[in-house]
Design a protein around this motif. Structure first.
Motif, PDB file in Angstrom:
ATOM      1  N   HIS A 195       0.794  -1.219   0.000  1.00 21.44           N
ATOM      2  CA  HIS A 195       0.000   0.000   0.000  1.00 21.44           C
ATOM      3  C   HIS A 195       0.834   1.282   0.000  1.00 21.44           C
ATOM      4  CE1 HIS A 195      -2.391  -3.140   2.169  1.00 21.44           C
ATOM      5  NE2 HIS A 195      -3.287  -2.762   1.268  1.00 21.44           N
ATOM      6  N   LEU A 196       0.213   2.327  -0.539  1.00 21.14           N
ATOM      7  CA  LEU A 196       0.679   3.701  -0.363  1.00 21.14           C
ATOM      8  C   LEU A 196      -0.240   4.309   0.682  1.00 21.14           C
ATOM      9  CD1 LEU A 196       2.316   6.240  -1.179  1.00 21.14           C
ATOM     10  CD2 LEU A 196       0.578   6.657  -2.946  1.00 21.14           C
ATOM     11  N   ILE A 197       0.327   4.839   1.737  1.00 16.30           N
ATOM     12  CA  ILE A 197      -0.463   5.328   2.867  1.00 16.30           C
ATOM     13  C   ILE A 197      -0.278   6.837   3.001  1.00 16.30           C
ATOM     14  CG2 ILE A 197      -0.905   5.083   5.339  1.00 16.30           C
ATOM     15  CD1 ILE A 197       0.664   2.330   5.012  1.00 16.30           C
ATOM     16  N   TYR A 198      -1.408   7.543   2.984  1.00 11.87           N
ATOM     17  CA  TYR A 198      -1.384   9.001   3.114  1.00 11.87           C
ATOM     18  C   TYR A 198      -2.025   9.371   4.442  1.00 11.87           C
ATOM     19  CZ  TYR A 198      -2.687  13.896   2.300  1.00 11.87           C
ATOM     20  OH  TYR A 198      -2.854  15.249   2.416  1.00 11.87           O
ATOM     21  N   THR A 199      -1.248  10.034   5.301  1.00 14.33           N
ATOM     22  CA  THR A 199      -1.720  10.393   6.638  1.00 14.33           C
ATOM     23  C   THR A 199      -1.624  11.888   6.838  1.00 14.33           C
ATOM     24  OG1 THR A 199      -0.863   8.287   7.483  1.00 14.33           O
ATOM     25  CG2 THR A 199      -1.416   9.967   9.108  1.00 14.33           C
ATOM     26  N   THR A 200      -2.689  12.483   7.370  1.00 11.53           N
ATOM     27  CA  THR A 200      -2.644  13.895   7.768  1.00 11.53           C
ATOM     28  C   THR A 200      -2.879  13.975   9.269  1.00 11.53           C
ATOM     29  OG1 THR A 200      -5.018  14.225   7.348  1.00 11.53           O
ATOM     30  CG2 THR A 200      -3.505  14.692   5.540  1.00 11.53           C
TER      31      THR A 200
END
Length: 285
Positions: A110-115
């Motif tokens: 996975h590519l994980i995008y966290t804010t």
């Protein structure tokens, strides 16, 4: 006398290549990327890495010297080709009274995008990876950088270093760890560039300092690699380090105290240069 001629022009899309590959002695693959501005850069890099792996190269030299940067999306895609697990890049920006950190990381699938904001708000979005790992972990990578490596090229070199996926050779990069938003002014005749976010490759701060090589090598003053390949001392060192890693040798590790001292030197030097620039411009105000 006046004359004329008829020329037939065929309309076509012109692709400016950003990636070139050259085979070095011992079957080492040297992949050079001149910029990150091409929309095809990630595909070109994927093809070049795949060819190097297929050729059973003992390792890959990724040459980012003189690369001024470009698209962050290219860095995120290319990072996935070499990193299986880890942070590719973090971007820290201000939104109102809060600081917001955006993190792009990867795991095996996975590519994980966290804010995450300073107020405690957090959101995690998971996507399929844009690219699988192309270069197996057992294939060593050496990255070449210099003072002309800026922005996106610094981020890629920094994240490969921070994730211990590559050995970095050359000279410290430019140290442009920030980005700007362009605000149009005066009906479009002028604009203002507002610095409003910072990049952390692999989660490591680099603004005003840059990426510090694991092995620091300066180019000779009168080096002419086109005429005398041996004069490219950085490339020669990169080949030596790569073959050492391929044969099972350990990667050189700089003393943390030495690295801290080098960071302080670079920080002072860059701030002094900036102040001189400001003082020089004041003369014309």
């Amino acid at each position: 006398a006046d004359s004329s001629m008829t020329v037939t022009v065929t309309r076509a899309q012109v692709q400016v290549h950003a990636v070139t590959t050259r085979m070095l002695p011992a079957n080492i693959s040297r992949i050079s990327m001149s910029h990150f501005g091409s929309q095809y850069g990630d595909r070109e890099m994927a093809q070049a890495l795949a060819r190097a792996v297929k050729a059973k190269s003992p390792g890959i030299i990724l040459d980012l010297r003189g690369n001024p940067g470009g698209l962050l999306t290219q860095v995120i895609d290319i990072g996935q080709m070499m990193i299986e697990n880890g942070i590719i890049v973090q971007q820290v920006s201000r939104e109102g009274d809060e600081m917001v950190t955006e993190t792009y990381s990867v795991d095996a699938e996975h590519l994980i995008y966290t804010t995450e904001s300073t107020s405690g708000k957090k959101k995690v979005s998971t996507y399929s990876r844009n690219y699988p790992v192309i270069v197996p972990a057992e294939v060593p990578i050496v990255v070449l950088i210099d003072g002309g490596s800026a922005s996106a090229s610094e981020i890629l070199a920094g994240t490969l270093q921070a994730n211990k996926r590559a050995l970095v050779v050359g000279m410290p990069t430019l140290g442009k760890g920030v980005g700007q938003t362009v605000v149009p002014m005066d009906k479009g005749r002028r604009n203002m560039h507002v610095t409003n976010f910072e990049f952390l490759p692999g989660g490591v701060k680099m603004d005003w300092v840059g990426v510090i090589p694991d092995v620091e090598v300066a180019m000779p003053d009168f080096a002419d690699p086109a005429q005398d390949p041996a004069s490219d001392k950085q490339l020669v060192q990169a080949q030596t380090e790569l073959l050492n890693l391929f044969s099972g040798g350990t990667a050189p590790v700089r003393d943390p105290a030495e690295v801290a001292k080098r960071k302080d030197e670079l920080l002072k030097s860059h701030k002094d240069d900036f102040q001189q620039e400001i003082d020089g411009r004041k003369k014309f105000i």
